[in-house]
Design a protein around this motif. Structure first.
Motif, short mmCIF file in Angstrom:
data_model
loop_
_atom_site.label_atom_id
_atom_site.label_comp_id
_atom_site.label_asym_id
_atom_site.label_seq_id
_atom_site.Cartn_x
_atom_site.Cartn_y
_atom_site.Cartn_z
N VAL A 51 -22.52 -17.21 -28.75
CA VAL A 51 -22.18 -15.81 -28.51
C VAL A 51 -20.67 -15.65 -28.44
O VAL A 51 -20.08 -14.74 -29.06
CB VAL A 51 -22.85 -15.28 -27.22
CG1 VAL A 51 -22.30 -13.91 -26.84
CG2 VAL A 51 -24.37 -15.22 -27.39
N LEU A 52 -20.00 -16.52 -27.69
CA LEU A 52 -18.55 -16.46 -27.58
C LEU A 52 -17.86 -16.66 -28.92
O LEU A 52 -16.81 -16.07 -29.19
CB LEU A 52 -18.05 -17.53 -26.59
CG LEU A 52 -18.39 -17.29 -25.12
CD1 LEU A 52 -18.04 -18.52 -24.29
CD2 LEU A 52 -17.67 -16.07 -24.57
N LYS A 53 -18.48 -17.46 -29.78
CA LYS A 53 -17.88 -17.73 -31.09
C LYS A 53 -18.24 -16.66 -32.12
O LYS A 53 -17.84 -16.75 -33.27
CB LYS A 53 -18.32 -19.12 -31.58
CG LYS A 53 -17.71 -20.26 -30.75
CD LYS A 53 -18.23 -21.62 -31.16
CE LYS A 53 -17.67 -22.06 -32.50
NZ LYS A 53 -18.06 -23.45 -32.84
N GLY A 54 -19.02 -15.63 -31.68
CA GLY A 54 -19.22 -14.48 -32.56
C GLY A 54 -20.63 -14.11 -32.93
O GLY A 54 -20.85 -13.07 -33.55
N ASP A 55 -21.63 -14.92 -32.55
CA ASP A 55 -23.01 -14.62 -32.93
C ASP A 55 -23.55 -13.48 -32.04
O ASP A 55 -23.79 -13.67 -30.85
CB ASP A 55 -23.88 -15.87 -32.76
CG ASP A 55 -25.31 -15.66 -33.27
OD1 ASP A 55 -25.74 -14.50 -33.39
OD2 ASP A 55 -25.98 -16.67 -33.55
N ARG A 56 -23.72 -12.31 -32.62
CA ARG A 56 -24.26 -11.17 -31.88
C ARG A 56 -25.66 -10.80 -32.36
O ARG A 56 -26.12 -9.67 -32.18
CB ARG A 56 -23.33 -9.95 -32.04
CG ARG A 56 -21.98 -10.10 -31.37
CD ARG A 56 -22.14 -10.21 -29.84
NE ARG A 56 -20.85 -10.28 -29.17
CZ ARG A 56 -20.15 -11.39 -29.01
NH1 ARG A 56 -20.63 -12.54 -29.48
NH2 ARG A 56 -18.99 -11.38 -28.37
N PHE A 57 -26.36 -11.78 -32.93
CA PHE A 57 -27.70 -11.52 -33.42
C PHE A 57 -28.68 -12.48 -32.74
O PHE A 57 -29.17 -12.20 -31.65
CB PHE A 57 -27.74 -11.65 -34.95
CG PHE A 57 -26.87 -10.62 -35.63
CD1 PHE A 57 -27.31 -9.32 -35.78
CD2 PHE A 57 -25.60 -10.95 -36.09
CE1 PHE A 57 -26.50 -8.35 -36.38
CE2 PHE A 57 -24.79 -10.01 -36.69
CZ PHE A 57 -25.24 -8.70 -36.84
N VAL A 58 -28.96 -13.61 -33.33
CA VAL A 58 -29.94 -14.54 -32.77
C VAL A 58 -29.51 -15.03 -31.40
O VAL A 58 -30.29 -14.98 -30.44
CB VAL A 58 -30.15 -15.74 -33.73
CG1 VAL A 58 -31.09 -16.75 -33.07
CG2 VAL A 58 -30.72 -15.27 -35.06
#
Length: 468
Positions: free
Chosen positions: A318-325
């Protein structure tokens, strides 16, 4: 405050070591600060096209750890552990940690391996309030030119409670905060009402969680609803969140809380009360307006939930950019975490009989069946059920031979100048364990048969220090 020259030179050296390394392993702590630290380091290594492994660990696994890589980086841990016991000739070690170090700054000089420890305490900078692990990792990212990671540095400081003493960031944290503001990642609201859940919790619920001092509103939503209606802030059929209040309404609420708390504490603490109520709030501008990631406190809580449930990799993605899975997985972990906390707290502190045992200078509970990873969080939340004038200690078993120990205390006790992290380290060492941490939040691992001795030693160490 500026980064001291020697510290800057260490960052230049760290960059050179990373640029010349091919086989890299990162160890980081399991809390919000550690996860943020790991995410920043992993992003640096990704952008440098460096293959790497990352592992999130508890402190108790680090002494005598095997070092199997050309370069091993420790973030938000390592300074208080014997991580170089098995270092081999030619290996490289970098530590980015803000906890009290075991070694002096010249420790590296006679080694046949590279040992670089970047710790603010070597430079006269308090690691409890002026910079945390994620902040130290951000300054490394900044050395590479990656100032877009500044917001993660801010999040790590929020999660590490670096702003609890004054309600705002100080020291090196201010540099990180300004970088995040300048980059358009952060909105800072000065001197806001400092209550958790400003976006997502009804105000009457948020107020009931106040726990630094036990008040009539603590764990009592009926009382908070009545008070808010009396103040004309909330209506029975139109419940608001904190963020929906006007400045004038916040002012009325502040004055009421100030008066209530002043009646509940000894006179010497009254001057500190505004710092319990007022503090800067942090909004992450790149997050959706309706997301729990928008508010710094709620985002940091979600990070901690992952750490306490062995799901650090979800938080890191999430911190690295994943706003989906990863974000969907994060929400599921957070929901499960809240349920586990609520059931554990009910078992320990709610109902007709409490399981909190009070001694002369401290209080404690046995968290039978509670996971070691969440006992610290539970200990902090139970503050609202017990005597705020004493620290509270939670115990839970790690295995047949060991106990995890977590201590939390009211912020007011920190104004007495007591550093419980130093005390718990000394007492744990006396009984054959290890420990450390911050002034108000710390922990230890001790042999299970030493519990009574640990409690007595700790109780004796506090003689004359508390205002009971």
């Amino acid at each position: 405050m500026k980064i001291p020259q020697l510290m800057h030179e260490q960052y230049v050296q760290a960059r050179e070591i990373i640029e010349n390394a091919e086989d890299i392993k990162v160890y980081s702590h399991i809390d919000c600060d550690g996860i943020c630290s790991g995410a920043i380091l992993s992003t640096i290594l990704d952008r440098q096209n460096k293959e790497h492994e990352i592992e999130f660990v508890n402190l108790d696994v680090l002494d005598n750890i095997e070092l199997d890589h050309e370069l091993t980086i420790f973030s938000d841990l390592g300074s208080g552990q014997h991580i170089d016991t098995n270092a081999k000739k030619g290996q490289k070690i970098i530590i980015l940690d803000h906890h009290p170090p075991l070694r002096d700054i010249d420790y590296k000089d006679d080694k046949d391996y590279t040992f670089l420890e970047i710790n603010p305490m070597y430079h006269g900078i308090d690691g409890s309030y002026y910079v945390c692990g994620g902040g130290l990792c951000y300054f490394l990212a900044k050395e590479f030119g990656y100032t877009d990671l500044s917001w993660i540095g801010v999040l790590s400081a929020i999660g590490d409670m670096q702003n609890t003493k004054t309600g705002q960031f100080e020291g090196l944290n201010q540099i990180i905060q300004q970088d995040a503001i300048d980059g358009g990642y952060l909105k800072l609201t000065k001197s806001d009402i400092n209550i958790y859940g400003r976006n997502t919790r009804p105000l009457f619920v948020a107020l009931s969680y106040f726990s630094d001092v036990k008040l009539p509103i603590t764990n009592n939503t009926t009382e908070t609803m009545a008070i808010l209606e009396e103040l004309g802030i909330d209506e029975k059929h139109n419940r608001k969140t904190l963020n929906q209040l006007t400045q004038e309404e916040k002012g009325r609420l502040f004055q009421y809380l100030l008066k209530m708390i002043s009646k509940a504490v000894p006179g010497k603490y009254v001057r500190y009360i505004p710092q319990l109520i007022i503090g800067d709030s942090y909004t992450f501008l790149k997050e959706d307006e309706h997301s729990f990631l928008r508010d710094g406190s709620e985002f940091s809580t979600a990070m901690n939930a992952c750490g306490r449930n062995h799901e650090e990799k979800i938080a890191m993605e999430v911190l690295k950019g994943d706003r989906f899975v990863a974000l969907d997985e994060l929400e599921a972990v957070s929901k499960s975490h809240r349920y586990n906390l609520a059931t554990s707290i009910a078992k320990i502190a709610e109902g007709d009989e409490t399981n909190i045992i009070e001694m002369e200078n401290l209080q404690y509970f046995d968290g039978d069946g509670i996971k070691p990873e969440i006992v610290g969080t539970i200990t902090g939340m139970i503050l609202g059920y017990c005597n705020w004038k004493k620290p509270i200690i939670g115990f839970t078993q790690t295995d047949d031979k060991g106990l995890k120990v977590s201590l939390r205390c009211s912020r007011l006790l920190s104004y007495d100048g007591i550093h419980f992290g130093n005390i718990i380290r000394n007492i744990a060492s006396k009984v054959g364990g290890s420990g450390g941490g911050h002034a108000m939040a710390c922990g230890a691992y001790i042999p299970i048969e030493k519990k009574d001795e640990f409690l007595q030693e700790f109780n004796d160490a506090l003689n004359g220090k508390l205002s009971n």
